[in-house]
Design a protein around this motif. Structure first.
Motif, short mmCIF file in Angstrom:
data_model
loop_
_atom_site.label_atom_id
_atom_site.label_comp_id
_atom_site.label_asym_id
_atom_site.label_seq_id
_atom_site.Cartn_x
_atom_site.Cartn_y
_atom_site.Cartn_z
N PHE A 100 -6.07 -32.11 -39.26
CA PHE A 100 -6.33 -33.37 -38.54
C PHE A 100 -6.87 -33.05 -37.14
CE2 PHE A 100 -2.99 -34.07 -41.61
CZ PHE A 100 -3.42 -35.20 -42.28
N HIS A 101 -7.93 -33.77 -36.76
CA HIS A 101 -8.60 -33.44 -35.51
C HIS A 101 -9.08 -34.70 -34.80
CE1 HIS A 101 -8.77 -29.26 -36.91
NE2 HIS A 101 -9.13 -29.77 -38.08
N ASN A 102 -9.01 -34.68 -33.48
CA ASN A 102 -9.65 -35.68 -32.64
C ASN A 102 -11.03 -35.14 -32.28
OD1 ASN A 102 -10.60 -37.05 -30.28
ND2 ASN A 102 -8.52 -37.72 -29.80
N THR A 103 -12.07 -35.84 -32.72
CA THR A 103 -13.43 -35.35 -32.51
C THR A 103 -14.13 -36.00 -31.33
OG1 THR A 103 -14.28 -36.96 -34.11
CG2 THR A 103 -13.71 -34.76 -34.95
N GLY A 104 -13.42 -36.81 -30.57
CA GLY A 104 -14.04 -37.42 -29.39
C GLY A 104 -14.89 -38.63 -29.70
N LEU A 105 -14.45 -39.42 -30.66
CA LEU A 105 -15.23 -40.60 -31.04
C LEU A 105 -15.00 -41.76 -30.08
CD1 LEU A 105 -17.19 -41.43 -33.31
CD2 LEU A 105 -15.22 -42.30 -34.59
N TYR A 106 -13.75 -41.91 -29.56
CA TYR A 106 -13.42 -43.04 -28.69
C TYR A 106 -12.49 -42.61 -27.56
CZ TYR A 106 -15.12 -45.75 -32.71
OH TYR A 106 -15.88 -46.25 -33.74
N SER A 117 -20.06 -45.05 -26.06
CA SER A 117 -20.41 -46.32 -26.67
C SER A 117 -19.79 -47.46 -25.88
CB SER A 117 -19.94 -46.35 -28.13
OG SER A 117 -18.53 -46.19 -28.20
N GLN A 118 -20.10 -48.68 -26.30
CA GLN A 118 -19.52 -49.87 -25.69
C GLN A 118 -18.58 -50.53 -26.68
OE1 GLN A 118 -19.97 -51.15 -22.48
NE2 GLN A 118 -21.00 -49.17 -22.12
#
Length: 378
Positions: A242-248, A317-318
């Motif tokens: 499981f990884h946090n990929t920096g999407l938000y 992103s917004q």
């Protein structure tokens, strides 16, 4: 000369493990999947599971089957950002591809406790938030539908008598799901069948980039199944996939700091560990060209978008009028650092990802809808 990194993809210690009664359609030397002792594989259970997988009778309102969200032509994924259940309710997440899930050591996007398909199947069958098949409270009506032809013969062949129950339903569905194996891409022919001509020079450049420390792709999408979420008879355990990929990275009412959007924080919803905020399972990249859109919420439409996302080290992103800069999330994986590619290198990487496509998998009659033949005969 075949790349050494490809030869290291499968760490196989000998090839002498005995074949069980069920004949797994695996390349020579590949390890067997781990199967629960209380649900051994059989051809009869796989065939029963195939009929159940494509049968809308499994949903309470008879409007949807498992195949509604897992469509063969898309490698048993779905070309929607998020799935829609039998009642019309939109889900939070993109439908996962069912590719070689016999080898998965965890299931769904963000649940480290679901390690067997039999348990995972209870969620789409009986879950009510969101509703998928909506079987809860309608069990007897659904089971009554499973007494029509050809089910009596199929249940008898699989279990010894024709009586349907949900334990047998989930056992058969799990068996069919485990049978969905894909090992016939051009990459497979290059890496495991000694066919040096299977990949082009461009694809070989992409392969070398994929396995380079510059891009780091292989750390989360490694091994013969191109995902950390893999186990088999010679490797019962693996790293936490499981990884946090920096999407938000946005403001949260429940946090003094920022984090992933409150409606889906990933693994932390279950672990209650703030360090798991935004962590999702790294999916297989086999057949990835068929499974758009991408990420847990379908937010990236194309493979080109995915490469741009990782090259940038995350997404800006917004969201709800706020700038979300996922690159700044403190829990982001150290492997998502960003990188620079020339136009030639980017096209090579995309070409390599396309070489993981297995056309036979998405057209295999053994995985197809059996009801089409039944209905054509009636």
């Amino acid at each position: 000369m075949r790349c050494a990194m490809v030869l290291l993809l499968v760490m196989l210690a000998g090839c002498s493990d005995p074949r069980p009664a069920y004949q797994w359609p695996l390349p020579e030397g590949f390890p067997l999947p781990v199967v629960p002792v209380d649900n051994p594989m059989s051809a009869a259970k796989v065939e029963l599971g195939r009929y159940l997988f494509y049968d809308t009778a499994l949903s309470a309102n008879q409007q949807q089957s498992c195949a509604g969200c897992h469509q063969q032509q898309y490698a048993f994924a779905q070309p929607l950002k998020v799935s829609v259940g039998s009642s019309g309710q939109a889900h939070r997440r993109n439908a996962s591809a069912l590719v070689n899930i016999a080898y998965n050591n965890t299931l769904t996007w963000a649940h480290d406790g679901l390690t067997h398909i039999e348990s995972q199947l209870l969620i789409p069958l009986f879950g009510d938030n969101p509703v998928e098949l909506g079987a809860g409270g309608h069990e007897q009506q659904i089971l009554a539908r499973l007494t029509r032809a050809p089910y009596p013969a199929l249940f008898t062949a699989a279990f010894g008598d024709s009586q349907p129950d949900f334990h047998r339903v989930t056992a058969a569905l799990a068996s069919f799901s485990r049978s969905l194996l894909s090992f016939n891409s051009r990459f497979d022919r290059y890496a495991y069948q000694q066919d040096d001509s299977a990949l082009t020079e461009q694809e070989l450049l992409g392969l070398n980039l994929f396995f380079s420390e510059k891009l780091e792709c292989h750390h989360c999408h490694g091994g013969f199944n191109f995902t950390q979420a893999t186990s088999h008879q010679r490797q019962p355990l693996d790293r936490r996939p499981f990884h946090n990929t920096g999407l938000y990275y946005v403001s949260r009412a429940d946090l003094a700091d920022k984090g992933y959007p409150q409606h889906d924080t990933g693994l932390s919803e279950l672990s209650l560990n703030p360090a798991d905020d935004g962590r999702f399972r790294a999916p297989t990249l086999r057949n990835v060209a068929y499974t758009a859109p991408y990420m847990h919420d379908g937010s990236l439409a194309t493979l080109d978008d995915v490469v741009n996302f990782y090259a940038a080290g995350g997404l800006v992103s917004q969201l709800n009028g706020e700038t979300s800069d996922g690159r700044q999330h403190p829990g982001k994986s150290g492997f998502v650092r960003g990188f620079e590619l020339t136009a030639e290198e980017k096209q090579a990487l995309l070409a390599f990802l396309h070489s993981l496509s297995d056309e036979q998998f998405i057209t295999n009659p053994a995985y197809s809808n059996p009801w089409l033949a039944v209905n054509s005969e009636n």
